[in-house]
Scaffold this active site. Structure first.
Site, mmCIF file in Angstrom:
data_model
loop_
_atom_site.group_PDB
_atom_site.id
_atom_site.type_symbol
_atom_site.label_atom_id
_atom_site.label_comp_id
_atom_site.label_asym_id
_atom_site.label_seq_id
_atom_site.Cartn_x
_atom_site.Cartn_y
_atom_site.Cartn_z
ATOM 1 N N HIS A 21 -16.808 -7.196 24.438
ATOM 2 C CA HIS A 21 -16.354 -7.643 23.102
ATOM 3 C C HIS A 21 -15.003 -6.982 22.768
ATOM 4 C CE1 HIS A 21 -16.516 -8.627 18.884
ATOM 5 N NE2 HIS A 21 -17.768 -9.054 18.937
ATOM 6 N N GLU B 283 -13.097 -12.169 24.406
ATOM 7 C CA GLU B 283 -14.208 -11.506 25.075
ATOM 8 C C GLU B 283 -14.644 -12.262 26.332
ATOM 9 O OE1 GLU B 283 -17.268 -11.211 22.013
ATOM 10 O OE2 GLU B 283 -15.703 -11.348 20.502
HETATM 11 O O1 TA6 Z 1 -18.072 -12.073 19.070
HETATM 12 C C1 TA6 Z 1 -17.972 -12.680 17.822
HETATM 13 C C2 TA6 Z 1 -19.101 -12.189 16.946
HETATM 14 O O2 TA6 Z 1 -20.344 -12.521 17.509
HETATM 15 C C3 TA6 Z 1 -18.921 -12.772 15.561
HETATM 16 O O3 TA6 Z 1 -19.859 -13.747 15.221
HETATM 17 C C4 TA6 Z 1 -18.908 -11.577 14.675
HETATM 18 O O4 TA6 Z 1 -19.539 -11.548 13.521
HETATM 19 C C5 TA6 Z 1 -18.729 -10.431 15.568
HETATM 20 O O5 TA6 Z 1 -19.071 -10.771 16.846
HETATM 21 C C6 TA6 Z 1 -18.905 -9.006 15.181
HETATM 22 O O6 TA6 Z 1 -20.243 -8.663 15.245
HETATM 23 P P1 TA6 Z 1 -20.742 -7.253 14.770
HETATM 24 O O7 TA6 Z 1 -22.222 -7.255 14.974
HETATM 25 O O8 TA6 Z 1 -20.056 -6.235 15.636
HETATM 26 O O9 TA6 Z 1 -20.331 -7.107 13.327
#
Ligand code: TA6
Length: 294
Positions: A157, A261
């Site tokens: 991520h 990602e």
């Molecule tokens: O990778 C994108 C995502 O899944 C979004 O939907 C978003 O809300 C984000 O990751 C961040 O997630 P987190 O749980 O780290 O706040």
């Protein structure tokens, strides 16, 4: 050495001066600097370096579940577990004097096994190569003794640091199909040229090329992302409204971050007992004048 709140971290240094920092909490890269000392990853100034909250920024590892694609906690548990350093890492096939690396291991705790009843070994190698390229290689092995296969989804991520999100474009995803998380994961096809940003984006591009470029016009810098074993690519920027709702993100932070990602999301990966999966991410940051698109 010790990082924020006394959490253990490993600092990698490459001969020409680039560095990377890896927290054992989450097995998470939180910093990657070039030989000029410029930070290339975004980590929020409001990041909470305290379990169980995952660190907001760097490269969180989403495993065994990406996002809410399953019954586990959002993005799985790997990002908020303490990993250990492998004291006997396998050597590189080639000479190592120009590379700095660390091998981390995640094994299931009793608590994890209750939520996800599988036995596995997850090895993560973080390498800083000559010229300052950052490589992450994950190897996940099914060590179940009950004969059962398991399936998982996965993402690196990565939060890239950008000067101004409005001046950034992504090349390599145009004309591809994507699942739009803002529209109940419905499938669309990307139209037009390179991808630019003027509002919230939360998309999973499926079956992408293995090379994606992020061009930061203002910084005159291009990130080149290469991936292997990871067919999809997630692109996320929360924009202003959502940024305000995220406690560990500053109100203006969305302008200076972009998540691209390397991931396996649309189709989960399955391993039979004894089988191993390998997923690789390689990042380089080059002055835009050196980037020819090849
Ligand atoms: O990778 C994108 C995502 O899944 C979004 O939907 C978003 O809300 C984000 O990751 C961040 O997630 P987190 O749980 O780290 O706040």
């Amino acid at each position: 050495c010790k990082g924020v709140n006394g959490l253990d971290k490993v600092v990698l240094r490459e001969v020409r001066g680039s560095t990377a920092e890896v927290y054992l909490y989450g097995g998470q890269v939180t910093s990657w600097k070039n030989d000029l000392g410029e930070e290339l990853l975004f980590t929020s100034s409001k990041a909470i370096f305290k379990p169980p909250k995952a660190i907001r920024g760097g490269i969180p590892i989403c495993f065994p579940q990406f996002s809410n694609h399953g019954n586990l906690e959002q993005h799985g548990f790997a990002r908020n577990r303490i990993w250990t350093i492998d004291p006997n890492p396998a050597p590189f096939p080639t000479a190592t004097c120009d590379k700095a690396f660390v091998d981390l291991i995640l094994s299931p705790s009793d608590e994890d096994t209750k939520a996800w009843p599988h036995s596995y070994e997850f090895r993560l190698r973080v390498t800083l190569g000559p010229g300052g390229d950052l490589m992450l290689t994950s190897r996940i092995r099914n060590t179940n003794t009950d004969g059962k296969a398991f399936s998982f989804t996965f993402a690196y991520h990565t939060y890239f640091s950008v000067s101004d999100i409005s001046e950034v474009r992504i090349e390599g995803l145009e004309t591809l199909d994507y699942l739009d998380n803002l529209q109940e994961k419905e499938r669309f096809t990307e139209q037009g040229d390179a991808i630019t940003f003027e509002s919230e984006v939360d998309k999973v591009y499926v079956g992408t090329p293995n090379k994606i470029a992020i061009l930061d016009h203002e910084k005159k810098r291009t990130f080149v992302l290469r991936k292997d074993g990871l067919p999809d690519a997630v692109v996320w920027n929360p924009w202003d409204k959502k940024a305000k709702a995220i406690v560990d993100l500053g109100d203006e932070d969305y302008k200076h971050m972009l998540c691209v990602e390397a991931a396996a999301v649309e189709k989960s990966l399955t391993l039979k007992p004894g089988e191993e999966w390998k997923g690789r991410l390689e990042l380089s940051a080059v002055p835009s004048t050196y980037y020819s698109g090849q």
